[in-house]
Enzyme design. Structure first.
Site, PDB file in Angstrom:
ATOM      1  N   HIS A 444       0.812  -1.213   0.000  1.00  0.00           N
ATOM      2  CA  HIS A 444       0.000   0.000   0.000  1.00  0.00           C
ATOM      3  C   HIS A 444       0.848   1.267   0.000  1.00  0.00           C
ATOM      4  O   HIS A 444       0.323   2.368  -0.200  1.00  0.00           O
ATOM      5  CB  HIS A 444      -0.941   0.001   1.205  1.00  0.00           C
ATOM      6  CG  HIS A 444      -2.287   0.592   0.906  1.00  0.00           C
ATOM      7  ND1 HIS A 444      -2.471   1.598  -0.006  1.00  0.00           N
ATOM      8  CD2 HIS A 444      -3.520   0.298   1.385  1.00  0.00           C
ATOM      9  CE1 HIS A 444      -3.751   1.926  -0.060  1.00  0.00           C
ATOM     10  NE2 HIS A 444      -4.419   1.130   0.774  1.00  0.00           N
ATOM     11  N   ARG A 445       2.153   1.158   0.217  1.00  0.00           N
ATOM     12  CA  ARG A 445       3.021   2.316   0.064  1.00  0.00           C
ATOM     13  C   ARG A 445       3.159   2.701  -1.399  1.00  0.00           C
ATOM     14  O   ARG A 445       3.374   3.875  -1.732  1.00  0.00           O
ATOM     15  CB  ARG A 445       4.420   2.027   0.634  1.00  0.00           C
ATOM     16  CG  ARG A 445       4.476   1.734   2.125  1.00  0.00           C
ATOM     17  CD  ARG A 445       5.885   1.329   2.526  1.00  0.00           C
ATOM     18  NE  ARG A 445       6.332   0.138   1.806  1.00  0.00           N
ATOM     19  CZ  ARG A 445       7.560  -0.395   1.914  1.00  0.00           C
ATOM     20  NH1 ARG A 445       8.445   0.186   2.723  1.00  0.00           N
ATOM     21  NH2 ARG A 445       7.893  -1.471   1.227  1.00  0.00           N
TER      22      ARG A 445
END
Length: 473
Positions: A444-445
């Site tokens: 999700h980064r």
């Protein structure tokens, strides 16, 4: 003259390796680059070539031992006298010649420069070979203390180590030795039926069946006595074996460290999509009867791989890497497609380089080659690095869906489940259709929810209606 060969750096920043098997013994004469041992890194079993031509003097480590890079493993007697201890150029104004050119040894194809006397010279290096004077008096050796690469000098005498006595060496191939090691079989107890006494896989299996079988390990039957030499004794009551302990090393050790790092470094998000893939199944059926694709071996994994490569072009953020030290996001403009493979050694993730440039036939051929190498234990360390995104096919185990952990350094991994016949809404009615569930985990980064969802939806669209590819490229 005695040359000491230390375990070299086999690449990928690995600091230790296990000596799987010695193919030479003290007293054997070897040639330059002759295959002298099988060494297992945390990623693959590789053949270790001899850096010298000469006679094996001492094996410093027995098979089955994990050795750190830079530790002595074998000594050679290459004949001749002592070498000069200094390699500094002499004063050419006095008429002395400069020393012969030297080259550093590498793992394969050492290619040493030859000096005037015709003997190879090599620069001392960590994990490489080093020259020490031969013992002048006694053949009885004293134990040698552990040394680091920096602690040894070529101009200091070295104490010869104690030779390690070895049994007669069984003849076999690396895949057979890997199978025997996984099953805890001592190859010295196996009779080879191959050419010139070569031990085959069938010989290993036949040896196992001589004992009472127990449940299979990695698909191979194991006898109660087939416990690896390094394993601790089993605690038992009567004939009921309660537990067996074995050391954590090699591939299992690396896999565990990588998965822990990935799970606790990258914030994982997993999404699921269940789709009707009947059109894709029908497409595969038609390709199998098409003479143009006869023998191509195109299967569902091939189509999913192609669909993923096409979807990457529409959502490039899934094909990236988070470079923490540099503070940068690395965007890959190629797809090195990793394929998670279950092998007798454990989980491997070799990759297909530039998979996005291959058509269906090319992908099928690459997948077949990758699978064959993984199963036979011949996957090279180079094939296990450089991946940018991965597919894991858990459907072959009858599993519908899962939450795969990212391969370290990658932004996404796609798991494909089993294809099942299920009641499904089709053209306003309920029909029996071929249904597949896809699971996508992403970092999700690097990948937002909207991007991950669009990427997964694109793959699903292609599999549900292959003709829709025309609207996406």
């Amino acid at each position: 003259m005695i040359k000491v060969f230390k375990l070299p750096d086999l690449g990928e920043g690995l600091t230790e390796s296990e000596i799987v098997a010695w193919l030479v013994a003290p007293g054997d004469e070897v040639t330059l680059n002759q295959h002298i041992a099988d060494v297992e890194t945390a990623k693959a079993v590789v053949e270790l070539p001899s850096p010298f031509a000469g006679v094996v003097s001492v094996l410093h480590q027995p098979a089955g031992v994990v050795v750190h890079v830079g530790e002595p493993i074998v000594s050679f007697d290459i004949g001749g006298g002592a070498e000069p201890t200094s390699t500094a150029p002499t004063d050419t104004t006095a008429g002395a010649a400069a020393p012969a050119e030297q080259r550093e040894a590498n793992l394969v194809g050492y290619g040493p420069a030859v000096e005037r006397g015709g003997h190879p010279q090599r620069r001392a290096r960590a994990g490489g070979a080093e020259s020490v004077p031969a013992p002048a008096t006694s053949t009885t050796a004293a134990p040698v203390p552990a040394v680091t690469p920096a602690a040894v000098s070529t101009d200091q005498p070295a104490v010869a180590p104690v030779p390690v006595p070895l049994a007669e060496r069984p003849r076999s191939t690396p895949p057979v030795r890997a199978l025997a090691r996984d099953l805890g079989i001592d190859l010295t107890t196996v009779t080879g039926t191959g050419k010139d006494g070569l031990i085959t896989r069938d010989d290993v299996r036949a040896h196992i069946t001589e004992s009472v079988p127990t449940p299979a390990v990695h698909g191979e039957p194991v006898s109660p006595t087939a416990v690896p030499p390094t394993a601790a004794p089993a605690t038992s009551r009567g004939d009921d074996v309660r537990e067996t302990r074995s050391p954590i090393k090699s591939l299992r050790k690396l896999t565990a460290a990588a998965m822990v790092q990935s799970a606790f470094t990258a914030p994982h998000v997993t999404e699921f999509l269940t789709i009707d893939v009947t059109p894709t199944v029908e497409l595969l059926d038609s390709l199998r009867t098409d003479r143009q694709f006869e023998g191509a071996g195109i299967g569902i994994l091939t189509v999913v791989a192609k669909a993923l490569c096409l979807a990457v072009g529409r959502t490039p953020s899934v094909n990236t890497r988070w470079d923490e030290p540099a503070g940068e996001i690395v965007q890959f403009h190629h797809v090195n497609l990793g394929i998670a493979a279950a092998t007798p050694r454990g989980l491997l993730v070799p990759n297909i380089v530039d998979a996005d440039r291959l058509d269906l036939r090319g992908l099928a051929a690459a997948l077949a080659e990758l699978t064959t190498a993984a199963r036979s234990g011949t996957t090279t360390p180079a094939a296990l690095s450089g991946g940018t995104i991965t597919i894991t096919n858990i459907g072959v185990f009858g599993i519908d869906a899962g939450t795969p952990i990212l391969n370290p350094g990658e932004a996404a991994i796609l798991a494909m489940g089993a294809i099942r016949s299920r009641p499904w809404e089709y053209r306003g009615e309920v029909a029996l259709r071929k249904v597949l569930t896809l699971s996508l985990s992403f970092d999700h980064r690097l990948v937002d929810g909207e991007q991950g969802s669009r990427f997964l939806a694109d793959i699903g669209t292609i599999l549900a209606d292959p003709a829709r590819v025309l609207t996406m490229v």
